[in-house]
Write a protein that holds these residues in place. Sequence first.
Motif, PDB file in Angstrom:
ATOM      1  N   ASP A  25      18.647  -3.706  34.543  1.00 52.10           N
ATOM      2  CA  ASP A  25      18.113  -5.250  33.591  1.00 52.10           C
ATOM      3  C   ASP A  25      17.194  -5.049  32.859  1.00 52.10           C
ATOM      4  O   ASP A  25      16.533  -6.187  32.572  1.00 52.10           O
ATOM      5  N   GLY A  26      15.872  -5.018  33.153  1.00 51.37           N
ATOM      6  CA  GLY A  26      14.615  -4.688  32.765  1.00 51.37           C
ATOM      7  C   GLY A  26      14.527  -5.905  33.499  1.00 51.37           C
ATOM      8  O   GLY A  26      12.743  -6.457  33.110  1.00 51.37           O
ATOM      9  N   ALA A  27      14.969  -6.240  34.744  1.00 58.21           N
ATOM     10  CA  ALA A  27      14.121  -7.045  35.600  1.00 58.21           C
ATOM     11  C   ALA A  27      12.966  -6.541  36.448  1.00 58.21           C
ATOM     12  O   ALA A  27      11.914  -7.712  37.067  1.00 58.21           O
ATOM     13  N   LYS A  28      13.172  -5.528  37.354  1.00 57.20           N
ATOM     14  CA  LYS A  28      12.814  -4.813  38.142  1.00 57.20           C
ATOM     15  C   LYS A  28      11.621  -3.449  37.655  1.00 57.20           C
ATOM     16  O   LYS A  28      12.212  -2.665  37.511  1.00 57.20           O
ATOM     17  N   THR A  29      10.167  -3.029  38.147  1.00 59.65           N
ATOM     18  CA  THR A  29       9.786  -1.954  37.904  1.00 59.65           C
ATOM     19  C   THR A  29       9.042  -1.331  39.567  1.00 59.65           C
ATOM     20  O   THR A  29       8.932  -2.234  40.198  1.00 59.65           O
ATOM     21  N   PHE A  30       9.604   0.073  39.707  1.00 63.83           N
ATOM     22  CA  PHE A  30       8.196  -0.270  40.398  1.00 63.83           C
ATOM     23  C   PHE A  30       7.227   1.577  39.795  1.00 63.83           C
ATOM     24  O   PHE A  30       8.199   2.057  39.629  1.00 63.83           O
ATOM     25  N   GLU A  31       6.662   1.956  40.730  1.00 65.91           N
ATOM     26  CA  GLU A  31       5.928   2.979  40.542  1.00 65.91           C
ATOM     27  C   GLU A  31       6.837   4.318  41.421  1.00 65.91           C
ATOM     28  O   GLU A  31       7.152   4.035  42.610  1.00 65.91           O
ATOM     29  N   GLY A  32       6.675   5.705  41.253  1.00 67.01           N
ATOM     30  CA  GLY A  32       7.541   6.411  41.674  1.00 67.01           C
ATOM     31  C   GLY A  32       7.795   7.980  41.192  1.00 67.01           C
ATOM     32  O   GLY A  32       7.675   8.381  39.927  1.00 67.01           O
ATOM     33  N   GLU A  33       7.644   8.631  42.183  1.00 73.66           N
ATOM     34  CA  GLU A  33       7.826  10.218  42.165  1.00 73.66           C
ATOM     35  C   GLU A  33       8.937  10.516  41.710  1.00 73.66           C
ATOM     36  O   GLU A  33      10.064  10.328  43.080  1.00 73.66           O
ATOM     37  N   TYR A  34       9.868  11.277  40.662  1.00 74.78           N
ATOM     38  CA  TYR A  34      11.338  11.536  40.650  1.00 74.78           C
ATOM     39  C   TYR A  34      11.144  13.115  41.984  1.00 74.78           C
ATOM     40  O   TYR A  34      10.095  13.980  41.689  1.00 74.78           O
ATOM     41  N   LYS A  35      12.261  13.479  42.371  1.00 73.11           N
ATOM     42  CA  LYS A  35      12.347  14.167  43.224  1.00 73.11           C
ATOM     43  C   LYS A  35      13.565  15.096  43.053  1.00 73.11           C
ATOM     44  O   LYS A  35      13.688  16.079  42.825  1.00 73.11           O
ATOM     45  N   SER A  36      14.948  13.685  42.509  1.00 75.67           N
ATOM     46  CA  SER A  36      15.958  15.128  42.227  1.00 75.67           C
ATOM     47  C   SER A  36      16.666  14.178  41.957  1.00 75.67           C
ATOM     48  O   SER A  36      17.170  12.986  41.271  1.00 75.67           O
ATOM     49  N   PHE A  37      18.256  15.185  41.323  1.00 77.68           N
ATOM     50  CA  PHE A  37      19.063  14.320  41.409  1.00 77.68           C
ATOM     51  C   PHE A  37      20.635  14.805  41.479  1.00 77.68           C
ATOM     52  O   PHE A  37      20.959  15.981  41.551  1.00 77.68           O
ATOM     53  N   ASP A  38      21.562  14.252  41.925  1.00 78.47           N
ATOM     54  CA  ASP A  38      22.935  14.671  42.639  1.00 78.47           C
ATOM     55  C   ASP A  38      23.679  14.311  41.689  1.00 78.47           C
ATOM     56  O   ASP A  38      24.539  13.169  41.014  1.00 78.47           O
ATOM     57  N   GLN A  39      24.093  16.329  41.292  1.00 77.00           N
ATOM     58  CA  GLN A  39      25.661  15.255  39.690  1.00 77.00           C
ATOM     59  C   GLN A  39      26.663  15.136  40.644  1.00 77.00           C
ATOM     60  O   GLN A  39      27.495  13.628  39.407  1.00 77.00           O
ATOM     61  N   GLU A  40      27.057  15.285  41.404  1.00 75.83           N
ATOM     62  CA  GLU A  40      28.413  15.026  42.630  1.00 75.83           C
ATOM     63  C   GLU A  40      28.311  13.556  42.673  1.00 75.83           C
ATOM     64  O   GLU A  40      29.314  12.798  42.066  1.00 75.83           O
ATOM     65  N   THR A  41      27.074  12.599  42.967  1.00 76.55           N
ATOM     66  CA  THR A  41      27.261  11.014  43.408  1.00 76.55           C
ATOM     67  C   THR A  41      26.475  10.784  42.640  1.00 76.55           C
ATOM     68  O   THR A  41      25.990   9.230  42.877  1.00 76.55           O
ATOM     69  N   ARG A  42      26.181  11.238  41.661  1.00 77.59           N
ATOM     70  CA  ARG A  42      24.847  10.301  40.923  1.00 77.59           C
ATOM     71  C   ARG A  42      24.100   9.825  41.416  1.00 77.59           C
ATOM     72  O   ARG A  42      23.782   8.232  39.989  1.00 77.59           O
ATOM     73  N   GLU A  43      23.161  10.607  42.495  1.00 78.61           N
ATOM     74  CA  GLU A  43      22.360   9.255  42.614  1.00 78.61           C
ATOM     75  C   GLU A  43      20.953   9.911  41.792  1.00 78.61           C
ATOM     76  O   GLU A  43      20.960  11.401  42.585  1.00 78.61           O
ATOM     77  N   VAL A  44      19.701   9.135  41.685  1.00 78.68           N
ATOM     78  CA  VAL A  44      18.635   9.876  41.840  1.00 78.68           C
ATOM     79  C   VAL A  44      17.538   9.424  43.075  1.00 78.68           C
ATOM     80  O   VAL A  44      17.896   8.845  43.553  1.00 78.68           O
ATOM     81  N   THR A  45      17.187  10.616  44.233  1.00 79.09           N
ATOM     82  CA  THR A  45      15.788  10.391  44.626  1.00 79.09           C
ATOM     83  C   THR A  45      14.520  10.488  44.019  1.00 79.09           C
ATOM     84  O   THR A  45      14.176  10.800  43.145  1.00 79.09           O
ATOM     85  N   VAL A  46      14.138   9.144  44.544  1.00 80.91           N
ATOM     86  CA  VAL A  46      13.237   8.937  43.788  1.00 80.91           C
ATOM     87  C   VAL A  46      11.813   8.237  45.076  1.00 80.91           C
ATOM     88  O   VAL A  46      12.180   8.524  46.578  1.00 80.91           O
ATOM     89  N   LEU A  47      10.995   8.886  45.602  1.00 73.38           N
ATOM     90  CA  LEU A  47       9.220   9.304  46.364  1.00 73.38           C
ATOM     91  C   LEU A  47       8.136   8.877  45.864  1.00 73.38           C
ATOM     92  O   LEU A  47       7.683   7.665  44.824  1.00 73.38           O
ATOM     93  N   LYS A  48       8.365   7.005  46.666  1.00 72.14           N
ATOM     94  CA  LYS A  48       7.541   5.888  46.646  1.00 72.14           C
ATOM     95  C   LYS A  48       6.757   5.358  48.335  1.00 72.14           C
ATOM     96  O   LYS A  48       7.567   4.986  48.905  1.00 72.14           O
ATOM     97  N   LYS A  49       5.376   6.309  47.912  1.00 69.90           N
ATOM     98  CA  LYS A  49       4.947   5.710  48.564  1.00 69.90           C
ATOM     99  C   LYS A  49       5.360   6.830  49.932  1.00 69.90           C
ATOM    100  O   LYS A  49       5.519   5.497  51.532  1.00 69.90           O
ATOM    101  N   TYR A  50       5.486   7.398  49.480  1.00 70.85           N
ATOM    102  CA  TYR A  50       5.801   8.648  51.101  1.00 70.85           C
ATOM    103  C   TYR A  50       7.417   7.820  51.600  1.00 70.85           C
ATOM    104  O   TYR A  50       8.310   9.018  52.389  1.00 70.85           O
ATOM    105  N   LYS A  51       7.954   7.240  50.943  1.00 69.69           N
ATOM    106  CA  LYS A  51       9.357   6.770  51.525  1.00 69.69           C
ATOM    107  C   LYS A  51      10.795   7.294  50.098  1.00 69.69           C
ATOM    108  O   LYS A  51      10.681   7.454  49.254  1.00 69.69           O
ATOM    109  N   LYS A  52      11.356   7.840  50.402  1.00 71.24           N
ATOM    110  CA  LYS A  52      12.309   8.354  49.749  1.00 71.24           C
ATOM    111  C   LYS A  52      13.481   7.154  49.841  1.00 71.24           C
ATOM    112  O   LYS A  52      13.950   6.876  50.096  1.00 71.24           O
ATOM    113  N   LEU A  53      13.637   7.354  47.887  1.00 72.71           N
ATOM    114  CA  LEU A  53      15.073   6.798  47.808  1.00 72.71           C
ATOM    115  C   LEU A  53      15.837   6.664  47.633  1.00 72.71           C
ATOM    116  O   LEU A  53      15.370   7.579  46.191  1.00 72.71           O
ATOM    117  N   LYS A  54      16.713   6.379  47.160  1.00 72.53           N
ATOM    118  CA  LYS A  54      18.270   6.658  46.767  1.00 72.53           C
ATOM    119  C   LYS A  54      18.919   5.373  46.123  1.00 72.53           C
ATOM    120  O   LYS A  54      19.160   4.683  46.736  1.00 72.53           O
TER     121      LYS A  54
END
Length: 133
Positions: A25-54
Motif C-alpha cells: 500500500d506504500g505506507a511503510k518502508t524499511f532498509e534491508g538486504e535481500y537474502k532469498s525467495f522461496d518459490q513454493e511458499t512465495r516468501e521473501v527473506t530480508v536481513l534487517k539489522k542482523y534479523k531475518k524477516l520473512k
Amino acid sequence: MKYKAALWLALLSLSAQARTWTSADGAKTFEGEYKSFDQETREVTVLKKYKKLKFKMDMLSEADRDWVNAKVEEAAAAEAAASAPTVEEQIASQVVGSTLNDKTLVRLEGKSFKKAQMEKVPEYYLLYFTASW
C-alpha cells in the motif's frame, strides 16, 4: 570449477544488496538486504539489522516484486550457466567418430594411408576435400 566460483560470487552479490523495501500500500518502508525467495511458499527473506524477516511476496510494492523476480531470474541464469558443460566436456561426452565410418577415416603410416578408427577425441583435425567435375 570456475563456474561454481562465479555462481557463488553472483549469489553473494545478490545477498549483499541493501535497499529500501516498500509495503504493497506504500505506507511503510524499511532498509534491508535481500537474502532469498522461496518459490513454493512465495516468501521473501530480508536481513534487517542482523534479523531475518520473512513475508509473503504480495505484501511488497509492485516495484519490489519486480525487483525480486529479476533477482530470481538472475540467480537461475547464473546457476544454468554454472551447470552448462564446457565445449571440451560436450565434445568428450559425444561418441567419438559416431558419424565417421571406416571408409572415410584414414591415418598416415609411413608413406601409405591405412584405415583408422577413432579411439579418443583428437587434438587436431585434418580435412582433405577434393572434387573433380
